[in-house]
Design a protein around this motif. Structure first.
Motif, mmCIF file in Angstrom:
data_model
loop_
_atom_site.group_PDB
_atom_site.id
_atom_site.type_symbol
_atom_site.label_atom_id
_atom_site.label_comp_id
_atom_site.label_asym_id
_atom_site.label_seq_id
_atom_site.Cartn_x
_atom_site.Cartn_y
_atom_site.Cartn_z
ATOM 1 N N GLN A 147 0.830 -1.196 0.000
ATOM 2 C CA GLN A 147 0.000 0.000 0.000
ATOM 3 C C GLN A 147 0.871 1.255 0.000
ATOM 4 N N LYS A 148 0.408 2.266 -0.723
ATOM 5 C CA LYS A 148 1.108 3.547 -0.731
ATOM 6 C C LYS A 148 0.837 4.263 0.585
ATOM 7 N N LYS A 149 1.857 4.898 1.113
ATOM 8 C CA LYS A 149 1.681 5.705 2.313
ATOM 9 C C LYS A 149 1.254 7.098 1.881
ATOM 10 N N ARG A 150 0.336 7.643 2.601
ATOM 11 C CA ARG A 150 -0.171 8.972 2.272
ATOM 12 C C ARG A 150 0.018 9.898 3.457
ATOM 13 N N ILE A 151 0.090 11.173 3.166
ATOM 14 C CA ILE A 151 0.220 12.177 4.210
ATOM 15 C C ILE A 151 -0.765 13.298 3.919
ATOM 16 N N LEU A 152 -1.341 13.810 4.960
ATOM 17 C CA LEU A 152 -2.255 14.943 4.852
ATOM 18 C C LEU A 152 -1.701 16.049 5.733
ATOM 19 N N VAL A 153 -1.479 17.207 5.150
ATOM 20 C CA VAL A 153 -0.979 18.354 5.901
ATOM 21 C C VAL A 153 -2.109 19.362 6.003
ATOM 22 N N ILE A 154 -2.456 19.715 7.225
ATOM 23 C CA ILE A 154 -3.478 20.726 7.470
ATOM 24 C C ILE A 154 -2.797 21.899 8.160
ATOM 25 N N ALA A 155 -2.850 23.049 7.540
ATOM 26 C CA ALA A 155 -2.254 24.246 8.130
ATOM 27 C C ALA A 155 -3.374 25.168 8.593
ATOM 28 N N LEU A 156 -3.369 25.455 9.867
ATOM 29 C CA LEU A 156 -4.346 26.382 10.436
ATOM 30 C C LEU A 156 -3.635 27.716 10.638
ATOM 31 N N ALA A 157 -3.405 28.411 9.537
ATOM 32 C CA ALA A 157 -2.544 29.594 9.529
ATOM 33 C C ALA A 157 -2.988 30.686 10.497
ATOM 34 N N GLU A 158 -4.241 30.946 10.592
ATOM 35 C CA GLU A 158 -4.709 32.040 11.437
ATOM 36 C C GLU A 158 -5.387 31.548 12.717
ATOM 37 N N ALA A 159 -5.345 30.264 12.960
ATOM 38 C CA ALA A 159 -6.002 29.710 14.148
ATOM 39 C C ALA A 159 -5.093 29.833 15.365
ATOM 40 N N SER A 160 -5.665 30.202 16.473
ATOM 41 C CA SER A 160 -4.929 30.271 17.726
ATOM 42 C C SER A 160 -4.794 28.859 18.297
ATOM 43 N N PRO A 161 -3.552 28.377 18.500
ATOM 44 C CA PRO A 161 -3.379 27.042 19.075
ATOM 45 C C PRO A 161 -4.068 26.897 20.433
ATOM 46 N N VAL A 162 -4.097 27.965 21.198
ATOM 47 C CA VAL A 162 -4.757 27.934 22.508
ATOM 48 C C VAL A 162 -6.251 27.672 22.343
ATOM 49 N N GLU A 182 -6.904 24.015 21.061
ATOM 50 C CA GLU A 182 -6.777 23.078 22.184
ATOM 51 C C GLU A 182 -7.997 23.155 23.094
ATOM 52 N N ARG A 183 -8.454 24.370 23.374
ATOM 53 C CA ARG A 183 -9.625 24.542 24.257
ATOM 54 C C ARG A 183 -10.868 23.931 23.640
ATOM 55 N N PHE A 184 -11.115 24.218 22.366
ATOM 56 C CA PHE A 184 -12.310 23.688 21.711
ATOM 57 C C PHE A 184 -12.256 22.173 21.577
ATOM 58 N N VAL A 185 -11.061 21.616 21.360
ATOM 59 C CA VAL A 185 -10.905 20.159 21.329
ATOM 60 C C VAL A 185 -11.240 19.584 22.699
ATOM 61 N N ALA A 186 -10.693 20.193 23.757
ATOM 62 C CA ALA A 186 -10.936 19.716 25.121
ATOM 63 C C ALA A 186 -12.414 19.806 25.498
ATOM 64 N N GLU A 187 -13.116 20.806 24.975
ATOM 65 C CA GLU A 187 -14.545 20.976 25.255
ATOM 66 C C GLU A 187 -15.425 20.074 24.389
ATOM 67 N N GLY A 188 -14.830 19.355 23.471
ATOM 68 C CA GLY A 188 -15.597 18.450 22.624
ATOM 69 C C GLY A 188 -16.237 19.113 21.423
ATOM 70 N N GLN A 189 -15.844 20.349 21.132
ATOM 71 C CA GLN A 189 -16.448 21.076 20.016
ATOM 72 C C GLN A 189 -15.807 20.742 18.662
ATOM 73 N N LEU A 190 -14.636 20.106 18.684
ATOM 74 C CA LEU A 190 -13.948 19.749 17.451
ATOM 75 C C LEU A 190 -13.575 18.264 17.478
ATOM 76 N N PRO A 191 -14.575 17.378 17.403
ATOM 77 C CA PRO A 191 -14.281 15.946 17.532
ATOM 78 C C PRO A 191 -13.395 15.394 16.422
ATOM 79 N N ASN A 192 -13.546 15.882 15.206
ATOM 80 C CA ASN A 192 -12.698 15.394 14.112
ATOM 81 C C ASN A 192 -11.264 15.878 14.263
ATOM 82 N N MET A 193 -11.095 17.103 14.732
ATOM 83 C CA MET A 193 -9.753 17.617 15.003
ATOM 84 C C MET A 193 -9.104 16.811 16.125
#
Length: 71
Positions: free
Chosen positions: A10-25, A28-39
């Motif tokens: 199988q070919k190995k694949r890579i997906l790069v997602i750049a959140l250029a203007e997103a605040s990492p803080v 992280e908060r929205f992930v912890a609150e369950g608002q970004l389940p796919n992230m």
């Protein structure tokens, strides 16, 4: 088609997602609150990191650094 280990063929694949203007803080908060389940899933099952800024700090110029690892 070669028989043997299927995962070897199988070919190995890579997906790069750049959140250029997103605040990492906030991400992280929205992930912890369950608002970004796919992230959360991407973060849990993949690799992630922050890119050190290049000059000029414009998104198109940053892609060169992201793809090559050089400024």
């Amino acid at each position: 088609m070669s028989e043997g280990n299927p995962s070897h063929n199988q070919k190995k694949r890579i997906l790069v997602i750049a959140l250029a203007e997103a605040s990492p803080v906030l991400v992280e908060r929205f992930v912890a609150e369950g608002q970004l389940p796919n992230m959360k899933r991407l973060m849990d099952e993949g690799a992630r990191g922050q890119v050190e800024s290049v000059v000029p700090t414009l998104t198109p110029q940053m892609w060169g650094g992201i793809l090559t690892g050089r400024s």
